[in-house]
Design a protein around this motif. Structure first.
Motif, PDB file in Angstrom:
ATOM      1  N   LEU A  11       0.829  -1.211   0.000  1.00  0.00           N
ATOM      2  CA  LEU A  11       0.000   0.000   0.000  1.00  0.00           C
ATOM      3  C   LEU A  11       0.862   1.260   0.000  1.00  0.00           C
ATOM      4  O   LEU A  11       0.533   2.255  -0.672  1.00  0.00           O
ATOM      5  N   ALA A  12       1.990   1.206   0.726  1.00  0.00           N
ATOM      6  CA  ALA A  12       2.922   2.336   0.709  1.00  0.00           C
ATOM      7  C   ALA A  12       3.511   2.525  -0.681  1.00  0.00           C
ATOM      8  O   ALA A  12       3.740   3.662  -1.127  1.00  0.00           O
TER       9      ALA A  12
ATOM     10  N   ILE B  80       2.005   1.827  -3.516  1.00  0.00           N
ATOM     11  CA  ILE B  80       0.961   2.470  -4.322  1.00  0.00           C
ATOM     12  C   ILE B  80       0.921   3.965  -4.031  1.00  0.00           C
ATOM     13  O   ILE B  80       0.881   4.798  -4.943  1.00  0.00           O
ATOM     14  N   ASP B  81       0.982   4.313  -2.754  1.00  0.00           N
ATOM     15  CA  ASP B  81       0.961   5.731  -2.369  1.00  0.00           C
ATOM     16  C   ASP B  81       2.171   6.484  -2.911  1.00  0.00           C
ATOM     17  O   ASP B  81       2.089   7.685  -3.199  1.00  0.00           O
ATOM     18  N   ALA B  82       3.317   5.769  -3.032  1.00  0.00           N
ATOM     19  CA  ALA B  82       4.539   6.400  -3.524  1.00  0.00           C
ATOM     20  C   ALA B  82       4.602   6.455  -5.050  1.00  0.00           C
ATOM     21  O   ALA B  82       5.585   6.947  -5.608  1.00  0.00           O
TER      22      ALA B  82
ATOM     23  N   ARG C 113      -3.203  -2.979  -9.875  1.00  0.00           N
ATOM     24  CA  ARG C 113      -2.923  -1.764  -9.103  1.00  0.00           C
ATOM     25  C   ARG C 113      -1.422  -1.536  -8.960  1.00  0.00           C
ATOM     26  O   ARG C 113      -0.946  -0.414  -9.070  1.00  0.00           O
TER      27      ARG C 113
ATOM     28  N   SER D 223       6.918   3.807   5.430  1.00  0.00           N
ATOM     29  CA  SER D 223       7.070   5.175   4.936  1.00  0.00           C
ATOM     30  C   SER D 223       8.356   5.379   4.130  1.00  0.00           C
ATOM     31  O   SER D 223       8.492   6.387   3.432  1.00  0.00           O
TER      32      SER D 223
END
Length: 269
Positions: free
Chosen positions: A24-25, A27-29, A78, A235
């Motif tokens: 998920l990190a 994808i966010d990045a 994704r 993160s």
């Protein structure tokens, strides 16, 4: 396209977060590809998990594989999730690791030297009371093991090839240029890649592994490079990817690579 091939998770005992947290990190990045590459179990050891704070238990290895494969399917469309592992390289125990990896559908294996002469490369105390010759011998031994890991045929990528400087920045000043060049020639000859690993920023030395000087020599010898944040917290996934890409272009690299089903995928810079 952005990718990060070096991530850990809670199984190793010194990272935070689940595998899914790192995906998920990613994808966010803005990553297109994320590789999961937790620390290999100590396959040669009679105990299931001799050092719980360093690597996963041998009995958890299949659970790790199955979880990554499940999440690979879940996140199709994704982000591409790759099955990897950061494998220790111990010259005396290479066959135990080779046997453990047979039949596993890895996309890639990172080979990392974490111990030299039985002592962690991150142990600050190893350098105490050593004279210049002994300093040189430690560095030579380190690069000899990295060279052997390239020759082993087990790995697609070699991890953090000057990480011995992590808690001893003076490591970089030990004059061993010919040994590093010999190792880089061998890496190129065997078609193995090296990673630019941005986790040096979390250690005393700061910056990346390897140094610009080594990257320039790697480019000279035709060594391929890849990217790994070596994230131990979600993160940090993709940390400094754009800065690394910029620096590689300045050095003269035209592309970098990742791996899918043990095959190299070239990504233009």
């Amino acid at each position: 396209m952005k990718f990060d091939l070096h991530t850990h998770h809670v199984r190793c005992g010194h990272a935070d977060g689940t595998i899914e947290d790192y995906i998920l990190a990613g994808i966010d990045a803005g990553l297109s590809v994320i590789g999961i590459s937790d620390h290999s179990p100590y396959f040669f050891h009679q105990e299931d998990q001799p050092w719980p704070g360093i690597a996963m238990a041998r009995s958890d290895f299949s659970n790790y594989i199955n979880e990554v494969l499940r999440l690979k399917e879940k996140y199709t469309g994704r982000i591409e999730v790759l099955l990897g592992m950061e494998s220790d390289y111990f010259a005396d125990h290479a066959e135990a690791y080779r046997e453990a990896y047979k039949g596993v559908p890895f996309d890639y294996l990172i080979g990392s030297v974490h111990q030299v002469n039985g002592v962690s490369i991150f142990n600050r105390n190893r350098w105490k009371n050593l004279d210049d010759t002994q300093h040189m011998n430690e560095k030579k031994s380190y690069y000899e093991l990295i060279k052997q890991s390239a020759q082993s045929g087990m790995f697609d990528i070699l991890g953090h090839i000057d990480a011995m400087k992590g808690y001893y920045p003076a490591f970089s000043d030990i004059p061993a240029h010919e040994h590093i060049d010999d190792t880089l020639r061998t890496i190129a000859e065997y078609g193995v890649s090296i990673e630019i690993n941005t986790s040096g920023s979390t250690k005393d030395v700061g910056g990346w592994y390897p140094s610009d000087v080594i990257l320039e020599r790697a480019h000279h010898f035709g060594v391929n490079v890849t990217f790994g944040s070596d994230a131990h917290i979600p993160s940090r996934v993709g940390d400094e990817w754009d800065l690394v890409a910029k620096r590689l272009k300045e050095i003269g690299f035209k592309h970098w690579v990742f791996y899918r089903q043990r095959q190299q995928v070239i990504v233009p810079l």
